[in-house]
Design a protein around this motif. Structure first.
Motif, PDB file in Angstrom:
ATOM      1  N   THR A 183     -18.002  -2.402  -4.437  1.00  0.00           N
ATOM      2  CA  THR A 183     -18.209  -0.968  -4.234  1.00  0.00           C
ATOM      3  C   THR A 183     -18.640  -0.681  -2.804  1.00  0.00           C
ATOM      4  OG1 THR A 183     -18.893  -0.830  -6.531  1.00  0.00           O
ATOM      5  CG2 THR A 183     -19.411   1.050  -5.137  1.00  0.00           C
ATOM      6  N   SER A 214      -4.698   7.879  -7.092  1.00  0.00           N
ATOM      7  CA  SER A 214      -6.088   7.531  -6.859  1.00  0.00           C
ATOM      8  C   SER A 214      -6.998   8.392  -7.738  1.00  0.00           C
ATOM      9  CB  SER A 214      -6.445   7.741  -5.392  1.00  0.00           C
ATOM     10  OG  SER A 214      -6.284   9.099  -5.068  1.00  0.00           O
ATOM     11  N   ASP A 220      -6.327  -0.907  -8.173  1.00  0.00           N
ATOM     12  CA  ASP A 220      -5.540  -1.203  -6.964  1.00  0.00           C
ATOM     13  C   ASP A 220      -6.454  -1.509  -5.775  1.00  0.00           C
ATOM     14  OD1 ASP A 220      -6.453   1.372  -6.930  1.00  0.00           O
ATOM     15  OD2 ASP A 220      -4.621   2.260  -6.120  1.00  0.00           O
ATOM     16  N   VAL A 221      -7.557  -0.771  -5.691  1.00  0.00           N
ATOM     17  CA  VAL A 221      -8.503  -1.016  -4.595  1.00  0.00           C
ATOM     18  C   VAL A 221      -9.122  -2.401  -4.743  1.00  0.00           C
ATOM     19  CG1 VAL A 221     -10.678  -0.315  -3.544  1.00  0.00           C
ATOM     20  CG2 VAL A 221      -9.023   1.411  -4.253  1.00  0.00           C
ATOM     21  N   VAL A 281     -12.221   3.187   1.704  1.00  0.00           N
ATOM     22  CA  VAL A 281     -11.024   3.172   0.876  1.00  0.00           C
ATOM     23  C   VAL A 281     -11.314   3.764  -0.490  1.00  0.00           C
ATOM     24  CG1 VAL A 281      -9.794   1.281   1.955  1.00  0.00           C
ATOM     25  CG2 VAL A 281     -11.500   0.786   0.244  1.00  0.00           C
ATOM     26  N   ASN A 282     -10.452   4.665  -0.893  1.00  0.00           N
ATOM     27  CA  ASN A 282     -10.536   5.225  -2.233  1.00  0.00           C
ATOM     28  C   ASN A 282      -9.336   4.808  -3.064  1.00  0.00           C
ATOM     29  OD1 ASN A 282     -12.922   6.796  -1.722  1.00  0.00           O
ATOM     30  ND2 ASN A 282     -11.603   8.028  -0.402  1.00  0.00           N
ATOM     31  N   SER A 283      -8.289   4.444  -2.360  1.00  0.00           N
ATOM     32  CA  SER A 283      -7.118   3.943  -3.067  1.00  0.00           C
ATOM     33  C   SER A 283      -6.481   2.875  -2.191  1.00  0.00           C
ATOM     34  CB  SER A 283      -6.108   5.060  -3.322  1.00  0.00           C
ATOM     35  OG  SER A 283      -5.470   5.401  -2.109  1.00  0.00           O
ATOM     36  N   ALA A 284      -5.529   2.165  -2.758  1.00  0.00           N
ATOM     37  CA  ALA A 284      -4.906   1.065  -2.019  1.00  0.00           C
ATOM     38  C   ALA A 284      -4.212   1.577  -0.764  1.00  0.00           C
ATOM     39  CB  ALA A 284      -3.897   0.355  -2.913  1.00  0.00           C
ATOM     40  N   GLU A 285      -3.851   2.819  -0.796  1.00  0.00           N
ATOM     41  CA  GLU A 285      -3.192   3.431   0.358  1.00  0.00           C
ATOM     42  C   GLU A 285      -4.056   3.406   1.607  1.00  0.00           C
ATOM     43  OE1 GLU A 285      -2.136   7.407  -0.262  1.00  0.00           O
ATOM     44  OE2 GLU A 285      -0.081   6.818  -0.650  1.00  0.00           O
ATOM     45  N   PHE A 312      -5.809   1.210   2.774  1.00  0.00           N
ATOM     46  CA  PHE A 312      -5.917  -0.049   3.495  1.00  0.00           C
ATOM     47  C   PHE A 312      -4.934  -0.094   4.644  1.00  0.00           C
ATOM     48  CE2 PHE A 312      -7.911  -1.408  -0.372  1.00  0.00           C
ATOM     49  CZ  PHE A 312      -8.900  -2.226   0.095  1.00  0.00           C
ATOM     50  N   ARG A 369       2.962   1.753  -3.407  1.00  0.00           N
ATOM     51  CA  ARG A 369       2.120   2.186  -4.504  1.00  0.00           C
ATOM     52  C   ARG A 369       1.771   3.655  -4.290  1.00  0.00           C
ATOM     53  NH1 ARG A 369      -2.087  -2.292  -5.646  1.00  0.00           N
ATOM     54  NH2 ARG A 369      -0.369  -3.294  -4.595  1.00  0.00           N
ATOM     55  N   ASN A 370       1.622   4.352  -5.353  1.00  0.00           N
ATOM     56  CA  ASN A 370       1.454   5.781  -5.145  1.00  0.00           C
ATOM     57  C   ASN A 370       0.028   6.267  -5.228  1.00  0.00           C
ATOM     58  OD1 ASN A 370       2.996   7.833  -4.241  1.00  0.00           O
ATOM     59  ND2 ASN A 370       4.465   7.677  -5.928  1.00  0.00           N
ATOM     60  N   LYS A 371      -0.126   7.501  -4.828  1.00  0.00           N
ATOM     61  CA  LYS A 371      -1.477   8.048  -4.828  1.00  0.00           C
ATOM     62  C   LYS A 371      -1.857   8.561  -6.204  1.00  0.00           C
ATOM     63  CE  LYS A 371      -0.156  10.613  -1.125  1.00  0.00           C
ATOM     64  NZ  LYS A 371      -0.288  11.594  -0.076  1.00  0.00           N
ATOM     65  N   ALA A 376       0.817  -1.202   0.000  1.00  0.00           N
ATOM     66  CA  ALA A 376       0.000   0.000   0.000  1.00  0.00           C
ATOM     67  C   ALA A 376       0.855   1.258   0.000  1.00  0.00           C
ATOM     68  CB  ALA A 376      -0.918  -0.007   1.218  1.00  0.00           C
ATOM     69  N   LEU A 418     -14.360   1.603  -8.965  1.00  0.00           N
ATOM     70  CA  LEU A 418     -13.235   1.332  -8.079  1.00  0.00           C
ATOM     71  C   LEU A 418     -11.960   1.215  -8.890  1.00  0.00           C
ATOM     72  CD1 LEU A 418     -14.501  -1.401  -5.619  1.00  0.00           C
ATOM     73  CD2 LEU A 418     -14.304   1.052  -5.240  1.00  0.00           C
TER      74      LEU A 418
END
Lengths: 74, 182
Positions: free
Chosen positions: B153, A23, A33-34, B161-165, B167, A19-21, A16, A30
């Motif tokens: 969704t 987003s 990555d999510v 969560v909107n991005s993997a970050e 999590f 990996r970069n933002k 996590a 979605l």
């Protein structure tokens, strides 16, 4: 046997963080990555049970159903 | 009732995944194991209706799901808010799945409508194709696809969560990792 194997998953944090933002702020769809991370968590949770293997009661059940008196196999 | 050795092996090898699916359905390990046992008894009593060469695992999942659904309908009279009840029963047994790190995820999963949760598990965890999952659930492939999408969704919403970050177990861990890593 009830021995539990640790779930061999990679550190979720590393993935996590590295990996970069990028987003996308689109609310409807979605990001890949999510989806990937959701999938990973889902499988990790599921595999914890799977990794417990076949509990004795089911081995015994199958063997019993497979012919009560047949003790020495064939 | 002797069964073919290959059948016996196929049945046994499906058991671990059947258990995981059963736990995701009923949220209780003991109940899930009973469900698996009842499934195996039914399956083996009707083993001649299994078509050799087809997917044994999918066949067993179908039996388990149908059995659960019919039991569930019976119990529904007793339990009004069935999904809420499921969520509660998962929360009350936080360690039954194992690691605490899955707690948040598990709770979010428990809040999904049961048909969405089921579709997501079958496709996302059990490894069935959309077609196989549709067969197991007795619905159209498109229905499974849309359930899986809605489930993902909704999960993302519930977990914020909107991005993997986004999590991770908690903010602190993230902060530590972010400051320590390069």
């Amino acid at each position: 046997m009830n021995e539990r194997k640790p779930v061999g998953q990679q550190n979720p944090m590393e993935a996590a963080v590295t990996r970069n933002k990028k987003s996308n702020s689109k609310p409807a769809k979605l990001g890949r990555d999510v989806q990937a991370r959701l999938g990973q968590q889902l499988r990790a949770m599921y595999d914890e049970v799977v990794n417990q293997g076949v509990p004795d009661r089911f081995n015994e059940l199958i063997n019993r159903l497979n012919g009560d008196d047949k003790k020495d196999g064939h | 009732m002797a069964m073919d050795d290959s059948v016996r092996k196929a049945v046994l090898s499906a058991v671990p995944s059947l258990r995981a699916f059963a736990i995701s359905l009923c949220g209780n390990v003991d109940r899930a194991d009973d469900l698996v046992q009842e499934t195996l008894l039914r399956a083996l009593a009707n083993i001649e209706s299994f078509q050799p060469g087809t997917n044994m695992s999918a066949w067993l999942f179908t039996i388990l799901r149908n059995h659960f659904r019919s039991e569930y309908r019976k119990r529904r009279r007793e339990v009004e808010d069935s999904d809420g009840h499921h969520a509660e029963s998962l929360k009350s047994q936080p360690d039954q799945y194992g690691h605490v790190e899955f707690r948040e995820f598990r709770e979010a999963l428990a809040q999904l409508p049961s048909d969405q949760r089921e579709a997501l598990i079958l496709v996302g965890a059990s490894g069935f194709s959309y077609e196989e999952a549709a067969g197991i659930c007795g619905c159209a492939v498109g229905t499974i696809k849309s359930r899986v999408n809605r489930a993902r969704t909704r999960l993302a919403e519930l977990l914020h969560v909107n991005s993997a970050e986004d999590f991770g177990p908690d903010e602190t861990t993230r902060a530590v990792l972010a400051s320590g890593g390069e």
